[in-house]
Design an enzyme around this catalytic site. Structure first.
Site, PDB file in Angstrom:
ATOM      1  N   TYR A 107       0.833  -1.202   0.000  1.00 35.36           N
ATOM      2  CA  TYR A 107       0.000   0.000   0.000  1.00 35.36           C
ATOM      3  C   TYR A 107       0.871   1.257   0.000  1.00 35.36           C
ATOM      4  O   TYR A 107       0.660   2.183  -0.794  1.00 35.36           O
ATOM      5  CB  TYR A 107      -0.916  -0.013   1.220  1.00 35.36           C
ATOM      6  CG  TYR A 107      -1.805   1.197   1.350  1.00 35.36           C
ATOM      7  CD1 TYR A 107      -3.024   1.262   0.675  1.00 35.36           C
ATOM      8  CD2 TYR A 107      -1.434   2.281   2.148  1.00 35.36           C
ATOM      9  CE1 TYR A 107      -3.846   2.375   0.791  1.00 35.36           C
ATOM     10  CE2 TYR A 107      -2.244   3.393   2.267  1.00 35.36           C
ATOM     11  CZ  TYR A 107      -3.450   3.439   1.590  1.00 35.36           C
ATOM     12  OH  TYR A 107      -4.253   4.552   1.707  1.00 35.36           O
ATOM     13  N   LYS A 155       1.143   4.223  -2.919  1.00 41.15           N
ATOM     14  CA  LYS A 155       0.824   5.628  -2.689  1.00 41.15           C
ATOM     15  C   LYS A 155       2.024   6.533  -2.948  1.00 41.15           C
ATOM     16  O   LYS A 155       1.872   7.674  -3.427  1.00 41.15           O
ATOM     17  CB  LYS A 155       0.289   5.820  -1.270  1.00 41.15           C
ATOM     18  CG  LYS A 155      -1.056   5.140  -1.032  1.00 41.15           C
ATOM     19  CD  LYS A 155      -2.112   5.623  -2.026  1.00 41.15           C
ATOM     20  CE  LYS A 155      -3.494   5.077  -1.712  1.00 41.15           C
ATOM     21  NZ  LYS A 155      -4.539   5.585  -2.653  1.00 41.15           N
TER      22      LYS A 155
END
Length: 250
Positions: A157, A161
């Site tokens: 994740y 990002k």
């Protein structure tokens, strides 16, 4: 609390609009005068939101992992409202798992949706804005404070990002002369249906206690910046990332 940014005349496309931040952004933009195409996989939830928002909203079934879906979503938005001049690439999944435990499939899916999906969504919007000669185009991509902070359990994740932030900066430079502004927001921890159970556990409560203000953010903490970045007032802002975390990363 309400913020005054008039988006009348703008046509927006928001991904991940069936719940969470995407749903809030849809309410925010329609409430400020924009026409909004609501993109997500869960068409039933989108149709419920569309019914609530009225003629200013259009439900569009869209899986950001599929370029064909993204193109079809923009086609539907244009047919209903005209050229999309405002994009919020917000669709994402959390991809939770320690790096030694998380599966290859989960890593691939997290990068596919969070990073590739965001790039494809922004790219298609930019292509159409350029073709239409849009001079006040706005693209906002949702990143996270985990893009800048080492975060155990969120390796894929966090990487996705961080990729979103750099992709947006690179796109901003490519598109600088066109008048299309590309920026990111990096929210902190906000209580949602995904993490609510975690923050009720003892480890979750300890995490909150370590924040300088010892609290989670509310979704409303993003409103003013999102409205600003989608408005004409943001014409001199591109390639920027806005950390909106209530001081959590201090």
């Amino acid at each position: 609390m309400s913020y005054q940014f008039d988006l009348s005349g703008r046509t927006a496309l928001i991904t991940g609009a069936s719940s969470g931040l995407g749903e809030r952004f849809a309410r925010l933009l329609t409430g400020s005068g924009a026409k909004v195409a609501l993109g997500a996989r869960r068409k039933d939830k989108l149709e419920t939101l569309q019914a609530e928002l009225g003629e200013s909203a259009l439900a569009v079934s869209m899986d950001v992992a599929r370029e064909a879906d993204i193109i079809a979503g923009y086609d539907a938005a244009e047919a209903a409202f005209g050229t999309v001049d405002t994009v919020i690439a917000n669709a994402g999944i959390d991809g939770v798992g320690m790096v030694t435990d998380v599966s290859e499939e989960e890593i691939e899916r997290t990068l596919l949706i969070n990073l590739k999906g965001a790039i494809l969504t922004a790219r298609e919007g930019a292509k159409r804005m350029l073709a239409a000669g849009t001079e006040q185009g706005r693209i906002v991509m949702t990143a996270s404070i985990t893009a800048f902070e080492p975060t155990p359990g969120l390796v894929a994740y966090s990487a996705s990002k961080a990729g979103v932030v750099q992709a947006a900066r690179s796109m901003a430079k490519e598109l600088a002369r066109s008048g299309i502004c590309v920026n990111t927001i990096s929210p902190g921890y906000i209580r949602t249906a995904i993490n609510d159970a975690w923050f009720e556990t003892e480890p979750g409560k300890k995490q909150i206690s370590r924040f300088p203000r010892k609290r989670l953010m509310g979704e409303e903490g993003l409103d003013a910046v999102v409205l600003f970045l989608c408005s004409d007032a943001a014409q001199f802002v591109t390639g920027a990332d806005f950390v909106l975390d209530d001081g959590q990363s201090l």
